[in-house]
Design an enzyme around this catalytic site. Structure first.
Site, PDB file in Angstrom:
ATOM      1  N   SER A 271      40.638  40.522  40.168  1.00  0.00           N
ATOM      2  CA  SER A 271      39.415  40.283  39.695  1.00  0.00           C
ATOM      3  C   SER A 271      38.734  41.542  38.917  1.00  0.00           C
ATOM      4  O   SER A 271      38.660  42.458  39.230  1.00  0.00           O
ATOM      5  CB  SER A 271      38.658  40.306  41.172  1.00  0.00           C
ATOM      6  OG  SER A 271      37.627  39.286  40.749  1.00  0.00           O
TER       7      SER A 271
ATOM      8  N   SER B  55      38.067  36.949  38.672  1.00  0.00           N
ATOM      9  CA  SER B  55      36.755  37.317  38.200  1.00  0.00           C
ATOM     10  C   SER B  55      35.426  37.063  38.584  1.00  0.00           C
ATOM     11  O   SER B  55      35.245  36.001  38.489  1.00  0.00           O
ATOM     12  CB  SER B  55      37.175  38.440  36.685  1.00  0.00           C
ATOM     13  OG  SER B  55      38.266  38.447  36.428  1.00  0.00           O
TER      14      SER B  55
ATOM     15  N   ASP C 182      34.997  42.147  37.941  1.00  0.00           N
ATOM     16  CA  ASP C 182      34.253  42.061  38.594  1.00  0.00           C
ATOM     17  C   ASP C 182      32.543  42.930  38.208  1.00  0.00           C
ATOM     18  O   ASP C 182      32.577  43.929  38.555  1.00  0.00           O
ATOM     19  CB  ASP C 182      33.788  42.140  40.084  1.00  0.00           C
ATOM     20  CG  ASP C 182      35.101  41.092  41.765  1.00  0.00           C
ATOM     21  OD1 ASP C 182      35.202  40.307  40.150  1.00  0.00           O
ATOM     22  OD2 ASP C 182      35.373  41.066  42.538  1.00  0.00           O
TER      23      ASP C 182
END
Lengths: 381, 381, 381, 381
Positions: C296, C258, C298
């Site tokens: 991930s 991430s 984000d």
């Protein structure tokens, strides 16, 4: 009479489009490398089975440089009335795309997606309803026809086109819809992209695709862009900041343009997954240098042609879903195909003179190849 | 010629509107109680200083029952080109409102808000651009005119109106914009609301307002609705489930309609605060019984007339903001005024016969009063 | 005792951080070029006046490789209780950031932003409230303290850190907050970034900044990332696909990581404008090759230190706003600084061995320079 | 030892909960009418097959008045690790719900939903991860356990509870999860609702359900609320503004509270459809008079227990979807059940004295019945 106009327009489009699609080099033909897998047969959004594209290109006299492009997710036959799952993402909402409220709410793309110039969104929108009502008349008890909330998006071609004079007319919508086909897709100065400008070079329509490995499901993903965005110094091709060196004909000032990105896939994605896909188009755009300027209407739409029964209204509907855990190959695909579609638009577009004798120059292929060569980024075409 | 048509249309509107605004009873006149404070002078969106409303009502022959309503946040003078802060909220996006992507992105409402029928959104949209380009021609260097991404919203009047025949034309847009004024606002079967249906009764345009206590800032908040939503059994008036008892003429089946809600205020709210205000319109709607059915396009827009310089593009702009901590009085106001505007639309609308000889009945005032009386909810008018 | 622990931890952090900040090369020192303007004095988020950063780095025994990083938008003095305008954007929400609902609603960032590992979000969150309640006790009538909805975000360091054993404790939060300062910011294996992995190399904390030209307002914009994302083959540095060639030690398989991106500016932006800024961080991330993989998290946050009175609750608050039309320089700045902050994290991080004797290799500076040289992309440091 | 504490706590909860669930009157028992269909067997969220609820109620000495409530969408057996489709909606985000970024991104609710007080969100969050890691240890190769991004939400009980002293501990999380069951659900001063205040009366946990007609699919929909919101004068019961008359013990000033609403259904809805359902909870809330005040954290979550395989990560997953066109009965259901759950919370709660000797009064049943009677709104229990 209407049918005749439609026929003529479709014909004109076909004639105009054919050479570009067949003979002119595309980005890969110039040796430009792209990431994330291999394209499909046409390296176009039409690699996704069923997807059809129709352009109507309007180039008349000194100041008409415009047109429209229709994308039919399930072609122009009777399947055209079947909705798809779909989603939208606004990277920068300085633009219009009608129909987005219902896409967000319903998860459905019902009908074609039309791309045109800013001032013609309305006429195109109403004409889509009229087209549907003619072809599939609403029932006498007053029901809606299909396609009652059309999807029409725009970018601004007022640099080359006399945009305040209304050139796009309802019969052009008919021509674009009735002329839509699969197979190769004309790029550059065609359809809705006719008068567009991209990173200060002539822009327009571009397309590309990716076919996933069999282990990733073997799905196809295609992208079509109407590229009218960016400032010259921002332009990256294959990671090389070519815009800093190719300064010829760069217009000064702030970004006025926009980019529309349409993503199609046959992977069985649900609406919230398609929104994820649409969002990744931003990452492909970024690889060409854009920062999504304030004046740019960067509106993206993704749809899936899987799950043909999503529009049914009785009982329950059986569906198939690709797990989130298997989406990474599609994410790479949309990033790669978006980057490539934009460069394809730049490579295909030709220098154009239009409204008020303004000229916008095409990206010079030789100079571009030379720069990539110098940066060790030119491949074998 | 165009000017003549405009004049005639505006005149027709004025004539049609006047009696309703002046003589006909509104909900409070019937003794219906409403919550959350007291209304302004007109109990209308026009209580917010500067806001102007123009209706064009099209009632012709057997099957034309439609129109359009224009709301100009800063009136129709030269201030009309000054943007306002604004925001939208989609309670149920089964409808169209153009221009929303840019409102969400920019926080600005640039230009008028037009309400019309579903199939006329396009013609109205393009006509707004044409109007602006005529009145404020773009500079010769090709700049955009103001109002390039018009805000046009719709509800479906196909029950009473021959909606697939295009009756709304560009000259009606001119008439609505040029005829917009402050003061009392005609309600019921007027403007965009002409052919609308609400909880199975005749619906249409309604409006109401609230003036906050001086301790809460003394701000004014106004609401205007185009009410075309709901099923009969859902209808609540003053909390009483009158829809369960008033079954006369209730159409069967699912909700086909929608409601547009426009909220205006002179409180100095920022875009994210206006989105909060727009969201609360849903709570006012709920108090009339709606569940925001799948078929309902429930799109809400809020704007603030404070901060006249928000549209400037040079330097930095001085603003004033009402703290979040002081918004509760506005939240109550928007809930109360929305509920009241909807009931005002029902009270003002008259029984109408239209397309295919269909008749939609007005809410019967006497029966309504009787029911409220029985539930101890009838006040002194 | 608590104070002692805090002091010791802060000291440890300072000692650990100092050499990295002062002596070790950063990306520019290696000759890596970056786009879009010039950095501030520290090329760090702390170039934005008032912003303070505090790291607590926990490296103990074989398996503790974690920590936390605190960003105080208005420093750690009494101004710390003044909210800022702020906004968040989720490029891919596979992660946690507490407090986001209130940021979205209020437009405010109230208090510090803390970055830590996935399993320590809770302890850090409650500790922030406890810290605030100790330092600014709530009034006896039962009011809330400040910082009641703390902002705590995470990435997963379970590759190198024994993450299911709780190592981050409340006293570390105190140390990070009390130890936060302006000036140079340690990068790489420090604070919340201690055990992170990025494109298969050792990742962690990175930062960068841009100072706008005077004609663009002269504002400063800074970015801090906790970089734990990406797969090796995706890595781009200065547009060159170095990840395809630097295959040493590349872990197989899908993305597990991430990236958190925090953007600070002193430009007077409103919340909706800060959301626009946060969204552009995605474009900077894309320039390093990420496709925002499914795994991930984000999550991006942007805040503005301008407008010191945004948190007031009485009367109305005077504000200043930068027009949308003047945001392009900030958009370029956030794209450039985000790209650079990520590469700074990779350049600063050192090879680390941790949990289960796993080793993650640092990006080899020499090999990287060699590759950039070969592609004509190495500048003079 | 831990197990013992858990057992004791669960036992205490069970004992405390039983009488309330069995013997005490609920809103319908008092003759209060509710709209939109009939409830299920328990008139509780647990009418949705598989859903389990566990309360831990902490009432100790003079100032501990708090607790937590766990909702397990697929019960506490091995199915607990199977995700559900889910969605969230923030009517007013002045509150915390962890895990929402991943719900929005993935469309999945993975694990239990926990409701507690504001200052205990962190400890509860980390304890959920620890619980999962103990019960389903992550694989030795360092994978995540299930439930790595827990869903924990809060409302503020600082009026009656000494909230800055941490009373909720990890063992209470274990007790709530291990003690969760189907069947009747205790309401009022229990679990997370123990110390809550609603419209100035004692609030807390409430629940209700609706079973759709067979023609609408026969689905069950259940709602559970933690009600801590509203100001006295706003309160509506069955549409009657009883809050204006029941002024006893009404605290002055602005709203400090919040409401959490969890909606469960076995209808096969996709994530975007569940977001639609969550949004409608606002309409049910509005029918009790709330305007979602600035200080109120009104966070709603909806999940569907249909489609047991949504969490799979291999191949493609077969699903079933209810068409949008068939959602209206669910929309009515969620509006009706939400209104009823809130009134159930008020009816079940008992007068409580707590922190700083403050007392919050229960809604007086007799006075309420008298008012409804007077307004012709009291039915036969």
């Amino acid at each position: 009479m209407r049918a005749l106009v439609a026929l003529a327009a479709a014909l004109a489009t076909t004639l105009a489009a054919r050479p570009a699609a067949v003979a002119d080099p595309r980005a890969r033909d110039l040796g430009i490398p792209f990431a994330f897998g291999r394209p499909g047969a046409w390296n176009a959004i039409t690699d996704v089975p069923g997807v059809a594209v129709g352009h109507v290109t309007l180039v008349q006299g000194d100041s008409v440089r415009t047109g429209l492009t229709a994308i039919l997710p399930r072609g122009r036959g009777e399947d055209a009335t079947r909705p798809c799952f779909g989603a939208v993402f606004a990277l920068n909402g300085n633009g219009e795309m009608t129909g987005t409220e219902w896409i967000r709410e319903s998860g459905l793309v019902e009908g074609p997606i039309l791309l045109t110039n800013t001032n013609s969104v309305g006429v195109v929108r109403d004409a889509v309803i009229a087209y549907a009502a003619r072809r599939w008349p609403p029932k006498p008890d007053g029901d809606w026809t299909v396609w009652s909330l059309p999807i029409v998006a725009e970018t601004w071609d007022g640099t080359l086109n006399d945009i305040y004079d209304p050139h796009v007319r309802p019969e052009h919508v008919t021509a674009a819809l009735d002329g839509a086909t699969g197979g190769p897709v004309a790029e550059g100065n065609v359809g809705g992209g006719t008068g567009m400008v991209c990173y200060g070079f002539k822009g327009g329509i571009g397309t590309a695709s990716r076919v996933l490995a069999a282990t990733a499901g073997g799905y196809t993903l295609g992208v079509l862009v109407q590229a009218n965005h960016g400032r010259r110094h921002q332009l990256l091709v294959a990671g090389v900041p070519v815009g800093e060196e190719l300064r010829e004909g760069a217009p000064p000032g702030e970004e006025m343009g926009s980019i529309l990105i349409v993503v199609a896939t046959d992977a069985p994605l649900l609406p919230h997954q398609l929104e994820r896909l649409a969002r990744r188009a931003a990452l492909g755009l970024a690889r060409t240098g854009s920062v999504a300027g304030n004046g740019s209407g960067d509106l993206f739409l993704a749809f899936s042609t899987a799950n043909p029964r999503v529009g049914e209204s009785e009982g329950t509907v059986p569906l198939t879903m690709l797990p989130n855990d298997r989406m990474d190959a599609l994410f790479e695909g949309v990033v790669g195909a978006t980057e490539e579609a934009i460069v394809n638009a730049l490579v295909a577009a030709r220098t154009m003179t239009g409204f008020r004798r303004r000229t916008v120059t095409a990206l010079p292929h030789d100079r571009l190849r030379e720069l990539l060569q110098r940066h060790g980024r030119l491949g074998t075409p």
